[in-house]
Design an enzyme around this catalytic site. Structure first.
Site, PDB file in Angstrom:
ATOM      1  N   ASN A   1     -20.043 -65.109 -30.779  1.00  0.00           N
ATOM      2  CA  ASN A   1     -21.002 -66.194 -30.539  1.00  0.00           C
ATOM      3  C   ASN A   1     -21.820 -66.095 -29.262  1.00  0.00           C
ATOM      4  OD1 ASN A   1     -20.171 -67.583 -32.911  1.00  0.00           O
ATOM      5  ND2 ASN A   1     -18.385 -68.340 -31.819  1.00  0.00           N
ATOM      6  N   TYR A   2     -21.316 -65.393 -28.244  1.00  0.00           N
ATOM      7  CA  TYR A   2     -21.994 -65.436 -26.947  1.00  0.00           C
ATOM      8  C   TYR A   2     -22.475 -64.087 -26.435  1.00  0.00           C
ATOM      9  CZ  TYR A   2     -20.548 -70.263 -26.828  1.00  0.00           C
ATOM     10  OH  TYR A   2     -20.385 -71.583 -27.143  1.00  0.00           O
ATOM     11  N   ILE A   3     -21.760 -63.013 -26.747  1.00  0.00           N
ATOM     12  CA  ILE A   3     -22.235 -61.687 -26.347  1.00  0.00           C
ATOM     13  C   ILE A   3     -23.201 -61.188 -27.414  1.00  0.00           C
ATOM     14  CG2 ILE A   3     -21.568 -59.284 -25.966  1.00  0.00           C
ATOM     15  CD1 ILE A   3     -18.888 -60.274 -24.924  1.00  0.00           C
TER      16      ILE A   3
END
Length: 912
Positions: free
Chosen positions: A869-871
């Protein structure tokens, strides 16, 4: 507090929404607090000492919160974990130990004698376990305190970000070297990352270059179309000669070629992201609707709920609800939860009241009034037996059932979206059951009612055939909403939330959403220095609203706090930065802050952080009396106001973009400095180490799995088994050449101390049992095949004969253990062959040790959350290509489909 501070009004007083701060902060308050706050001569902002030792010392009085009762304390993230230094030079390292604990001795901080809380110990905060310096990546003999190392890393990463932001803006403002022919290639079209090494036909970020280089600010609908892609995904040049060749080649395709390409050709939308950014998402849409769960099948007559010792017959609707609870008695985390039981029984009794409660064997009414008198065990035993029957089915029977289910659901699995076949995600309507929720949800245990067609709205094209509802039913409504990406929707009864049937994660629409999300984070690179400069200036603003906003942005940027929204009474009491209450923040001089609250998914957020002295002072002001438990820290700030402010810097910028940016930026810096060597498992571990740092940065914690200890124990057992195998192989060398023992020395051939006699005998028994299971499984599989082919099955006697192999193995190994002598195995055994075998075994041992170490390090860190979800997934692809690690080692089949755009759009030179 001094009299000057106490006499200065900072709040308007208590309103029905709590205490409201004054519009402005008097200069006298700032000056007075500056005198009170001690300084150690060095500012150490933005450093987390997550889960570090919390000593009983003079701090803010902690209010009684849920943290002391409901919330579960978490153990250290770094327990038993060793981290490698990224570089020998501290200045060259990225931020690689953020949110790790420190065992170092803290300097005694001067106390604020005027602080009214000075003699109150920190009793409401639990002391997390202490760890050693080695466990957090700091050598035990290090002369540099860990916090100083983290400060250098933090300062360096922010300086690098500011430098890159300025570089990007200066390049965008620079006049073009030659006249641009394409009018759309404006300032907005300049790539986010400057080129390092010019490469033909490639954009500076490594993506195969479309006609328009940027997609950040230009409306997608206005973008120039991308170059067409061939089957291999390589962009075709637009020269007339090559077009002619391509056309000729297409005309030569055989009928088989056409049939093979009956499915849509790969649509490389990331090279042409001009679809789906306007209000109209589709022109034509066809689908088959939704799949409903099967109707309830009543229990056999001999299976009943027992109330106060009496078996009772229930109405079908009430019996179904009883089965919801009875079938899950093995889920102790739920059935031992008082809230779960209370909510279930309330809903159960409401249904019983409607259906007439139960009847005994004589037909007399039995009123079910007390949960404690209900015995659901007969229901559980029935469902448990049914589960065992299903598990015992042969492979062929399971395969047949699966094929039947897939055939029934096939029409619902895909839709036609603008003439293109797209996979549908959650086309199954959720079956009725008991709501569990995440964390400590107040509605856990409530009955999720069966969804009927009359609740469902269908979204479909005007010209398309509307799917038929089940016989005797009608859809709630038929819509042709071309601005929506949903296919069907309904409202569930627990929280009143709307459920949507959407396209699958690997569809073009979902992929474009992910792509735009990460591009938005990349765009933030251009503005991050300005934003940080502005909020640091506003930390000292006289205007209360500005100072609160600046402090909130600081916490969101530096510590990855979520912005947070207000919750209703029926929702879990989870908060974020903007909704922090008085009791969630504890101040510990000189400038340490302890956060303790229920975060997303009701997971406890606990962090002790070192903040900028000005931020510490601000939080002290925001907590000033008469504020108390239940009052907002940021009473002049809302999430919407915060996001509106951020939108002034960059269109579409919200607080959550900081998390994506910081995670991806940190991973990109770590990746840039990596020099990974060794085996594939060692490379994977290096990636996981970097991912772990990002996960800790973003506070992606998880509860340690119940089976983690057992899983680690099994891995250790496998390692011990291999070590024992090495010992046996060495004994075979002695059997081949008895003189070798004297040449190599007795120590080389000694059995490791941890493999004592008791362990060896248990290991032999385990090996024999494993062999028996393999033989039995193979026998059953062969019999199934014979049965399917209509041939005569083998008799049990044949199995007994085969099992003798396992018994013989056990006898042989027990004899070896007793005599200490092992006969050489294999064809033409030699010492050289045995040494080669030992080398292979040692490699396997090292690989398993790396994997076990990795698993232990990840037990409390949700690596999947940050990775998925974030990288930016393109960074994982870059690692895969740069260090020759199969992408399958990082992304499952489902994730490879979801991130297909990332895998195919970048090479190893791409930069975030």
């Amino acid at each position: 507090m001094s009299s000057s501070e106490d006499d200065t009004p900072l709040v308007k007083g208590r309103t029905e929404n709590g205490v409201k701060s004054q519009d402005r902060i008097p200069r006298a308050v700032d000056e007075d607090m500056d005198k009170q706050l001690p300084s150690n001569g060095h500012v150490e902002p933005g450093v987390s000492i997550r889960m570090g030792p919390v000593e009983e010392m003079e701090v803010d009085p902690p209010a009684a919160t849920n943290a002391t009762g409901k919330r579960k304390a978490r153990s250290s993230l770094t327990n038993g974990r060793t981290y490698k230094e990224e570089s020998s030079s501290e200045d060259d390292k990225p931020i690689n130990k953020r949110r790790r604990t420190s065992q170092q001795t803290k300097k005694a901080a001067p106390q604020d004698s005027d602080d009214e809380a000075s003699d109150v110990p920190l009793v409401a905060i639990r002391k997390p376990p202490k760890v050693t310096a080695a466990q957090i990546g700091e050598s035990s003999d290090s002369d540099t305190p860990l916090t100083e190392k983290l400060v250098k890393d933090k300062e360096k990463i922010e300086k690098a970000a500011a430098k890159e932001a300025k570089s990007i803006r200066s390049k965008e403002k620079a006049p073009p070297k030659r006249k641009q022919k394409v009018e759309s290639e404006s300032e907005d079209d300049v790539p986010l990352v400057a080129k390092k090494k010019p490469a033909p036909k490639r954009a500076s970020n490594g993506v195969k270059k479309p006609k328009v280089e940027s997609d950040s600010d230009v409306p997608l609908a206005k973008k120039a179309p991308a170059k067409k892609a061939n089957a291999k995904g390589k962009a075709q040049a637009a020269t007339p000669a090559k077009k002619g060749k391509a056309k000729a080649k297409a005309e030569q395709k055989t009928e088989e070629d056409n049939e093979a390409q009956e499915e849509e050709e790969e649509y490389r939308w990331w090279e042409d992201p001009g679809q789906g950014d306007g209000s109209k998402k589709w022109s034509t849409l066809e689908h088959s609707g939704v799949v409903f769960p099967p109707e309830y099948e009543p229990l056999p007559k001999n299976v009943k709920l027992i109330y106060d010792g009496v078996p009772v017959t229930l109405h079908k609707d009430a019996e179904e609800v009883a089965t919801f609870y009875g079938s899950m008695l093995n889920s102790t985390v739920n059935v031992e939860n008082p809230t779960f039981n209370k909510n279930f029984f309330e809903d159960f009794v409401a249904i019983l009241d409607k259906t007439g409660h139960g009847k005994d064997k004589d037909g007399k009414t039995v009123k079910i009034k007390k949960f404690e008198k209900c015995d659901f065990k007969p229901i559980f035993e029935y469902f448990d037996a049914e589960r065992a029957k299903k598990k015992a089915l042969s492979a062929a029977e399971k395969k047949a059932l699966k094929a039947e289910k897939e055939a029934d659901e096939a029409p619902y699995m895909y839709c036609m979206w603008d003439g293109r076949k797209q996979k549908v995600g959650n086309f199954r309507v959720e079956p009725p059951g008991l709501f569990r929720g995440r964390g400590e949800h107040p509605k856990t245990g409530r009955v999720k009612k069966r969804v009927v067609p009359e609740q469902i709205t269908i979204n479909i094209g005007k010209e398309a055939k509307v799917p038929e509802p089940p016989a005797g039913h009608n859809w709630k409504e038929i819509k042709h909403d071309q601005t929506g990406t949903w296919l069907a929707m309904w409202q569930e009864n627990i929280n009143g939330a709307y459920k949507y049937v959407m396209l699958a994660a690997n569809s073009d629409i979902k992929g474009q959403s992910d792509y735009k999300k990460f591009e938005k984070a990349r765009e933030l690179k251009k503005h991050i220095d300005t934003i940080r400069k502005d909020y640091r200036r506003d930390l000292k603003s006289e205007k209360m609203a500005d100072r609160q906003r600046a402090t909130a942005i600081y916490l969101i940027d530096q510590f990855a706090l979520r912005a947070g929204n207000e919750k209703g009474e029926d929702e879990a009491d989870t908060v974020g930065c903007c909704s922090l209450k008085y009791e969630h923040v504890t101040l510990k001089p000189p400038h340490f802050v302890i956060f303790d609250f229920l975060g997303k998914d009701s997971i406890r957020f606990y962090d002790e952080v070192q903040v900028d002295p000005q931020v510490f002072k601000n939080l002290k002001i925001f907590k000033k009396a008469p504020k108390t438990t239940g009052d907002d820290i940021f009473d002049r700030l809302t999430t919407s106001a915060l996001n509106k402010h951020l939108n002034n810097y960059m269109a579409g910028l919200t607080a959550k973009v900081f998390r994506t940016y910081n995670a991806s930026w940190t991973m990109a810096r770590l990746l840039r400095e990596m020099k990974v060597t060794g085996s594939i498992p060692e490379k994977v571990k290096e990636y996981n180490d970097a991912n772990r740092q990002v996960a800790i940065l973003c506070n992606h914690k998880r509860t340690v799995a119940a089976g983690h200890a057992g899983s680690i124990e099994k891995m250790q057992e496998k390692i011990n088994g291999l070590v024992y195998q090495v010992w046996r192989t060495k004994q075979m060398m002695i059997d081949i050449d008895p003189k070798i023992k004297k040449k190599r020395g007795a120590d080389f051939f000694a059995r490791p101390e941890e493999l004592d006699n008791e362990w060896v005998l248990q290991h032999i028994d385990a090996l024999v049992e494993e062999q028996r299971q393999k033989i039995t499984k193979k026998f059953e599989k062969e019999n199934e095949k014979l049965k399917a082919d209509g041939e005569k099955e083998m008799k049990p006697k044949e199995l007994d004969e085969r099992l003798k192999v396992a018994e013989d193995l056990g006898k042989k190994m027990r004899k070896e253990h007793k005599t200490g002598k092992v006969e050489a195995e294999g064809k033409g055994p030699t010492v050289e062959k045995m040494e080669a075998n030992i080398e292979k075994l040692n490699q396997r041992i090292e690989t398993m040790k790396v994997q076990m170490e990795d698993k232990e390090g990840n037990k409390e860190v949700a690596l999947g959350t940050s990775k998925i979800n974030y990288i930016d997934p393109r960074l994982t692809v870059v690692f895969s290509k740069k260090f020759n690690v199969p992408i399958e080692r990082f992304f499952s089949k489902t994730l490879r489909e979801k991130f297909d755009w990332a895998i195919k759009s970048v090479d190893q030179d791409w930069e975030f």
